[in-house]
Enzyme design. Structure first.
Site, PDB file in Angstrom:
ATOM      1  N   LYS A 118      33.289  -5.728 -40.343  1.00 37.31           N
ATOM      2  CA  LYS A 118      33.016  -6.945 -41.118  1.00 37.31           C
ATOM      3  C   LYS A 118      34.262  -7.501 -41.777  1.00 37.31           C
ATOM      4  CE  LYS A 118      28.183  -6.727 -41.606  1.00 37.31           C
ATOM      5  NZ  LYS A 118      27.105  -7.513 -42.076  1.00 37.31           N
ATOM      6  N   LYS A 201      26.921  -6.297 -31.515  1.00 35.52           N
ATOM      7  CA  LYS A 201      25.559  -6.295 -32.020  1.00 35.52           C
ATOM      8  C   LYS A 201      25.079  -7.716 -32.312  1.00 35.52           C
ATOM      9  CE  LYS A 201      24.574  -5.367 -36.514  1.00 35.52           C
ATOM     10  NZ  LYS A 201      23.446  -6.217 -36.875  1.00 35.52           N
ATOM     11  N   LYS A 204      22.415 -11.580 -37.835  1.00 33.82           N
ATOM     12  CA  LYS A 204      22.017 -12.882 -38.390  1.00 33.82           C
ATOM     13  C   LYS A 204      23.212 -13.652 -38.896  1.00 33.82           C
ATOM     14  CE  LYS A 204      19.433 -10.585 -41.877  1.00 33.82           C
ATOM     15  NZ  LYS A 204      20.356  -9.627 -42.519  1.00 33.82           N
TER      16      LYS A 204
END
Ligand code: ATP
Ligand code: MG
Length: 338
Positions: A118, A201, A204
């Site tokens: 991230k 992956k 959202k």
């Protein structure tokens, strides 16, 4: 010393960091519903305090918080059978989260692969909360002495960290107060992949809308996204082994299996030798059949946000009843004068 017996209890959560995806549905919500009414007490949370580890526009956060709650309810979480609430309403999460920041080690956090993913190139510029979030997640779980945590594959490492934190706390304070929580990761869709890149992956918060199926997508959009999903030049193989080294093909088979409650082997048996021109429309039809009733119900629930808020507030009261004594005992064990 005899180990204490912990009530079989499930805790899990979803961040309101955007709209729910098919990954969240298959990897999390659908399985949360399956565990409800079994031998477990079930506690499901909209983990809004995790969402703000990255920037959230306040209006978007409010909307997404209600929408995740609507997703839970529409998929079949019964607010009588389960405790359903949003995290910010139970301040004990933040309090225990701080205590666990003082138990967890920086070296442990440095090993978290999700932080590396991230933060990417920008590790110096992300929030401190993003780095510390696994320790708040440990608090979410251990605040209820949860014994089982159903999650997707990507969260396995964070549940293992939760066990490390419980262990270190128990060891340092010579107690057996916190349980060793088990991650529950089973089924064909524990890691639903991005439709445009089978090595990433589905998320959202991913960049492009075309890489994910949203729970709120209409039938045409779902059909279009599967049609454009990356695949390869080969038809579906005769055996499961034939999916090795074909990440996109494997992902689409996994999604079909999870949506239809079949095993991958059953899907392959049914579609052996089928080309994408046959398989993709079948997959789109199946996804629409399964998701349309849920998204229809979500839309109905979202028309009355006050009712969603009322349900979450009631859930928070029930959550607090379990959380407060556990937090108080933790303070006690650590020696706080209160
Ligand atoms: P974000 O991109 O903001 O992290 P997310 O889609 O990863 O969002 P989370 O709120 O982080 O969603 O995760 C909620 C639950 O959904 C977790 O149990 C997680 O493991 C599961 N989950 C998320 N994405 C997938 C996926 N692609 N496949 C299976 N499970 C998933
Ligand atoms: Mg995530």
């Amino acid at each position: 010393m005899a180990q204490p017996v912990f009530t079989p209890r499930v805790f899990s959560g979803i961040k309101p960091s955007g709209g729910l995806t098919l990954g969240n549905y298959l990897g999390a919500i659908k399985r949360f519903v399956d565990m409800q009414g079994s031998d477990f007490e079930t506690i499901y949370c909209v983990v809004d305090m995790h969402a703000v580890t990255v920037w959230q526009d306040p209006a978007d956060l409010r909307h997404a918080t209600r929408e995740v709650a609507a997703g839970y309810l529409a998929a079949g979480i019964d607010p009588e059978k389960s405790i359903l609430f949003n995290q910010a309403r139970v301040s004990a999460h933040a309090e225990l989260g701080w205590l666990f920041n003082c138990v967890a080690r920086v070296g442990w956090m440095n090993r978290m692969t999700q932080f590396k993913d991230k933060a990417g190139e920008n590790a110096e510029g992300v929030s401190l909360g993003l780095y510390a979030y696994p320790s708040l997640m440990a608090a979410d779980i251990l605040l209820y002495h949860a014994t089982h945590v159903p999650v997707g594959e990507d969260q396995k490492q964070h549940v293992e960290l939760t066990r490390d934190i419980a262990n270190k706390f128990n060891h340092d304070y010579k107690t057996d107060f916190f349980p060793q929580t088990e991650p529950v990761i089973e089924g064909p869709a524990m890691r639903v992949m991005n439709l445009r890149d089978g090595t990433k992956k589905m998320s959202k918060s991913g960049e492009s809308d075309m890489e994910r199926i949203n729970m709120t997508d209409d039938a045409d959009t779902i059909a279009k996204k599967f049609k454009k999903a990356k695949s390869d030049a080969e038809p579906l193989p005769e055996t499961l082994e034939g999916l090795t080294d074909r990440p996109e093909a494997r992902n689409l088979v996994n999604i079909y299996a999870a949506l239809s409650d079949m095993t991958n082997a059953q899907v392959i048996a049914e579609y052996a030798g089928a080309g994408w021109g046959r398989f993709k429309p079948a997959l789109a039809d199946l996804a629409v059949e399964k998701l349309a009733p849920v998204s229809g119900e979500m839309a109905r629930l979202m028309a009355d946000p006050a009712e969603i808020d009322r349900l979450m507030a009631r859930g928070a009261e029930r959550a607090n009843e379990i959380a407060q004594p556990i937090l108080a005992k933790t303070f006690d064990i650590m020696g706080f004068v209160r």
